[in-house]
Design an enzyme around this catalytic site. Structure first.
Site, PDB file in Angstrom:
ATOM      1  N   LYS A  93       0.806  -1.226   0.000  1.00 27.67           N
ATOM      2  CA  LYS A  93       0.000   0.000   0.000  1.00 27.67           C
ATOM      3  C   LYS A  93       0.837   1.273   0.000  1.00 27.67           C
ATOM      4  CE  LYS A  93      -4.459  -1.452   1.739  1.00 27.67           C
ATOM      5  NZ  LYS A  93      -4.268  -2.876   2.104  1.00 27.67           N
ATOM      6  N   GLU A 115      -9.706   7.567   3.963  1.00 28.38           N
ATOM      7  CA  GLU A 115     -10.611   6.700   4.710  1.00 28.38           C
ATOM      8  C   GLU A 115      -9.909   5.370   4.886  1.00 28.38           C
ATOM      9  OE1 GLU A 115     -10.632   6.628   1.464  1.00 28.38           O
ATOM     10  OE2 GLU A 115     -10.687   4.455   1.177  1.00 28.38           O
ATOM     11  N   SER A 380       1.420  -9.819  -1.206  1.00 29.29           N
ATOM     12  CA  SER A 380       1.055  -8.415  -0.981  1.00 29.29           C
ATOM     13  C   SER A 380       1.438  -7.898   0.390  1.00 29.29           C
ATOM     14  CB  SER A 380      -0.448  -8.229  -1.214  1.00 29.29           C
ATOM     15  OG  SER A 380      -1.199  -9.106  -0.387  1.00 29.29           O
TER      16      SER A 380
END
Ligand SMILES: *Cc1c(COP(=O)(O)O)cnc(C)c1O
Length: 396
Positions: A93, A115, A380
């Site tokens: 991310k 968010e 990931s």
């Protein structure tokens, strides 16, 4: 349209029939500002230089492409693991939040909002705000704040302000609504960092471009290791779809590469508690774009479920909806139970405890034939954040 452009966003912000920018009129100026500027900014050599410098010295890129020997032996294939779990903060991310905060700076924004559902995107955003000394406000559902307490504390340590969304089901979609509202009220000095390939155009495209560093690296790493720059298959899990978009990106137009997306089936696709959007979803508007989402016949978004907080999302990004419709990617539904077993299997075979999101991608090896193939699995994230879930599940 040439075949080269089939899977990239078109100039109107669509992937096939999905995408676009379905936002309240009051948000259009913000969206137009991004649409008009993002490509020019991202293509500047000074921007690229700073982005790649931070990816290298701060995030720790390139992440290794590791030939998983014991796993390869088990499946009689060549299985490579793309180690996004080794990025700073433990997942992919941060590639996107680094890119977006540089974009925000180029647009002379002073504040960042975001968010978060499980808190992973909130942490990645709070991290880059600390790095850049920018004010950071994170909206999070009040229910999620209780469920994801360690991430709330991480964000606070990093200096972010957390605002609890108290409306609706007090989860991700309510946090998203409140972040949108905040942005409408602070249009000029604030950038909204969206955490996946979702949201109104240009977000899906700009997030995919920032994450595309993953497949850019896979290409040269494979070339070094096997003498060709593509595998037979790339496998990645899909929540909103950003790590998959990054791992697929440079192979989208190369039909010799099979693309496989693992979705969270929760307790099963024939069960109410699921998050397998391509199996259970229909066309609609979610978070400002036309895509596939899970909804009731009268259009209420269904509350998704998965054991993995990062895959617990009621839709998929418009790129993935198009990859599904066009059959460019194969979608595989993986249950909680299957994912947990795969997470333990990777731990035992390679000494890598994966995030439970990633474990869904690993589980695909049990479901499709890969004998003699060169396969890349995008790891990931790492499993540290999921230790309590592993412990509660307990079967190891
Ligand atoms: C957030 C997250 C995901 C899901 O998000 P995508 O946008 O689909 O990539 C997957 N894996 C990990 C480790 C995550 O933190």
């Amino acid at each position: 349209m040439t075949s080269q452009e089939n899977y990239k966003v078109n100039s109107n912000g669509y992937y096939g029939k999905y995408g676009g920018a379905y936002v309240p009129e009051m948000l259009l100026p913000n969206i137009f500002e991004l649409q008009e500027n993002y490509l020019e900014i991202m293509n500047k050599s000074s921007f690229k230089k700073e982005f790649h410098y931070l990816l290298r010295d701060y995030v720790g890129r390139p992440t290794p492409l590791y030939l998983a020997h014991r796993m390869s032996e088990k499946y009689q294939a060549q299985i490579f693991l793309k180690r996004e779990d080794l990025c700073h903060t433990g997942a992919h991310k941060v590639n996107n939040t680094i890119g977006q905060i540089l974009l925000a700076k180029s647009l002379h924004k002073k504040k960042i909002i975001a968010e978060t559902g499980a808190g992973q995107h909130g942490v990645a955003t709070a991290t880059v705000c600390a790095l850049m000394g920018m004010e950071c406000i994170i909206y999070m559902g009040a229910v999620d704040m209780v469920r994801q307490r360690p991430n709330v504390e991480r964000m606070k340590i990093l200096g972010a302000e957390i605002r609890a969304a108290q409306s609706g089901s007090k989860t991700l979609k309510d946090a998203t609504n409140e972040a949108m509202r905040h942005w409408i009220n602070h249009p000029t000095d604030t950038h909204y960092i969206i955490g996946s390939v979702v949201g109104p155009h240009p977000y899906p495209d700009l997030v995919a471009r920032f994450q595309s560093v993953i497949s850019e690296e896979i290409k040269f790493q494979l070339n070094e290791q096997i003498g060709r720059d593509y595998p037979d298959m790339v496998i990645a899990c899909v929540g909103g779809g950003s790590n998959a978009a990054g791992a697929f990106y440079h192979y989208l137009d190369r039909s010799e590469v099979q693309l496989v997306a693992a979705e969270a089936a929760g307790l099963g696709i024939d069960h109410k508690k699921s998050a397998a959007t391509t199996f259970l979803g229909t066309e609609g508007i979610l978070h400002g774009s036309k895509t596939l989402l899970m909804q009731t016949p009268d259009g209420q978004v269904t509350e998704p479920y998965s054991i993995s907080a990062g895959l617990d999302y009621p839709g998929i990004g418009p790129l993935h909806a198009h990859l599904f419709d066009s059959e460019r990617a194969f979608f595989c539904a993986v249950t909680d139970e299957e994912a947990m077993h795969a997470g333990i299997a990777l731990s035992r075979l390679e000494g890598i405890i994966p995030a439970i999101e990633t474990a869904h991608a690993i589980s695909v090896l049990e479901k499709i034939e890969i004998k003699d193939k060169v396969v890349v699995i995008n790891v990931s994230g790492r499993g540290d954040k999921d230790l309590d879930t592993y412990i509660t599940w307990g079967k190891y």
